[in-house]
Design a protein around this motif. Structure first.
Motif, PDB file in Angstrom:
ATOM      1  N   GLU A 125       0.895  -1.111  -0.054  1.00 21.87           N
ATOM      2  CA  GLU A 125       0.003   0.036   0.080  1.00 21.87           C
ATOM      3  C   GLU A 125       0.648   1.357  -0.157  1.00 21.87           C
ATOM      4  OE1 GLU A 125      -3.240   2.394  -0.289  1.00 21.87           O
ATOM      5  OE2 GLU A 125      -3.135   0.407  -0.773  1.00 21.87           O
ATOM      6  N   ARG A 126       1.957   1.365   0.576  1.00 25.63           N
ATOM      7  CA  ARG A 126       2.640   2.292   0.723  1.00 25.63           C
ATOM      8  C   ARG A 126       3.376   2.708  -0.646  1.00 25.63           C
ATOM      9  NH1 ARG A 126       8.236   3.014   4.608  1.00 25.63           N
ATOM     10  NH2 ARG A 126       8.817   5.202   3.897  1.00 25.63           N
ATOM     11  N   ARG A 178       1.952   1.822  -3.502  1.00 20.87           N
ATOM     12  CA  ARG A 178       0.898   2.362  -4.357  1.00 20.87           C
ATOM     13  C   ARG A 178       0.674   3.926  -4.123  1.00 20.87           C
ATOM     14  NH1 ARG A 178      -3.178  -2.747  -4.028  1.00 20.87           N
ATOM     15  NH2 ARG A 178      -1.950  -4.071  -5.630  1.00 20.87           N
ATOM     16  N   ARG A 179       0.726   4.311  -2.876  1.00 14.36           N
ATOM     17  CA  ARG A 179       0.542   5.611  -2.505  1.00 14.36           C
ATOM     18  C   ARG A 179       1.556   6.515  -3.049  1.00 14.36           C
ATOM     19  NH1 ARG A 179      -3.012   7.568   0.928  1.00 14.36           N
ATOM     20  NH2 ARG A 179      -1.879   8.984   1.741  1.00 14.36           N
ATOM     21  N   ARG A 218       1.191   6.665  -6.827  1.00  9.90           N
ATOM     22  CA  ARG A 218       0.025   7.615  -7.101  1.00  9.90           C
ATOM     23  C   ARG A 218       0.576   9.224  -6.983  1.00  9.90           C
ATOM     24  NH1 ARG A 218      -5.494   8.611  -4.211  1.00  9.90           N
ATOM     25  NH2 ARG A 218      -6.409   9.969  -5.969  1.00  9.90           N
ATOM     26  N   HIS A 219       1.192   9.478  -6.064  1.00  7.95           N
ATOM     27  CA  HIS A 219       1.736  10.871  -5.584  1.00  7.95           C
ATOM     28  C   HIS A 219       2.707  11.359  -6.812  1.00  7.95           C
ATOM     29  CE1 HIS A 219       3.663  14.194  -3.199  1.00  7.95           C
ATOM     30  NE2 HIS A 219       2.321  14.304  -3.060  1.00  7.95           N
ATOM     31  N   GLU A 234      -3.118  16.042  -1.684  1.00  9.46           N
ATOM     32  CA  GLU A 234      -3.748  15.432  -0.650  1.00  9.46           C
ATOM     33  C   GLU A 234      -4.409  14.217  -1.358  1.00  9.46           C
ATOM     34  OE1 GLU A 234      -6.298  18.210   1.167  1.00  9.46           O
ATOM     35  OE2 GLU A 234      -4.595  19.189   2.058  1.00  9.46           O
ATOM     36  N   LEU A 235      -4.287  13.000  -1.096  1.00  7.82           N
ATOM     37  CA  LEU A 235      -4.465  11.840  -1.836  1.00  7.82           C
ATOM     38  C   LEU A 235      -5.860  11.113  -1.685  1.00  7.82           C
ATOM     39  CD1 LEU A 235      -1.031   9.952  -1.857  1.00  7.82           C
ATOM     40  CD2 LEU A 235      -2.076  11.346  -3.498  1.00  7.82           C
ATOM     41  N   GLY A 236      -6.783  11.778  -0.783  1.00  7.73           N
ATOM     42  CA  GLY A 236      -7.845  11.246  -0.634  1.00  7.73           C
ATOM     43  C   GLY A 236      -8.624  11.579  -1.958  1.00  7.73           C
ATOM     44  N   ALA A 281      -8.129  13.584  -5.602  1.00  4.33           N
ATOM     45  CA  ALA A 281      -6.736  13.933  -5.081  1.00  4.33           C
ATOM     46  C   ALA A 281      -6.915  15.580  -5.251  1.00  4.33           C
ATOM     47  CB  ALA A 281      -6.122  13.666  -6.279  1.00  4.33           C
ATOM     48  N   THR A 284      -6.739   9.531 -11.620  1.00 10.33           N
ATOM     49  CA  THR A 284      -5.713   8.226 -11.489  1.00 10.33           C
ATOM     50  C   THR A 284      -6.229   7.028 -11.921  1.00 10.33           C
ATOM     51  OG1 THR A 284      -5.787   7.977  -9.306  1.00 10.33           O
ATOM     52  CG2 THR A 284      -4.086   9.444 -10.009  1.00 10.33           C
ATOM     53  N   GLN A 294       0.667   2.697 -12.701  1.00 10.92           N
ATOM     54  CA  GLN A 294      -0.363   3.902 -12.282  1.00 10.92           C
ATOM     55  C   GLN A 294      -0.013   4.881 -13.295  1.00 10.92           C
ATOM     56  OE1 GLN A 294      -1.672   4.171  -9.004  1.00 10.92           O
ATOM     57  NE2 GLN A 294      -2.469   5.569 -10.017  1.00 10.92           N
TER      58      GLN A 294
END
Length: 74
Positions: A2-3, A5-6, A9-10, A36-38, A41, A60, A67
């Motif tokens: 998950e880290r 992937r984040r 994405r960023h 802010e990724l929520g 974005a 995204t 990605q």
């Protein structure tokens, strides 16, 4: 996982935004732009950048292991 992937994405959001502005991937630009990724974005810029974050939209996708991000100024 998950880290990673984040992070990807960023990174792809930063790259899409900078390319949409016609900027290169200089270290100064990379440090001045964030997200802010929520969902959704949201763009966060710091000086010396003068931009209007609400004017930008981002999307995204995760396609397989890749990605993908798109930045559009409205």
């Amino acid at each position: 996982v998950e880290r990673t992937r984040r992070f990807l994405r960023h990174w792809t959001l930063k790259e899409a935004y900078l390319k949409a502005r016609g900027e290169g991937l200089s270290s100064a630009a990379l440090r001045s732009v964030g997200f802010e990724l929520g969902p959704p974005a949201r763009l966060v810029v710091t000086p010396p950048w003068a931009d209007e974050p609400p004017a930008w939209s981002f999307a995204t996708w995760l396609i397989g292991d890749c990605q993908v991000a798109v930045a559009v100024r409205s």
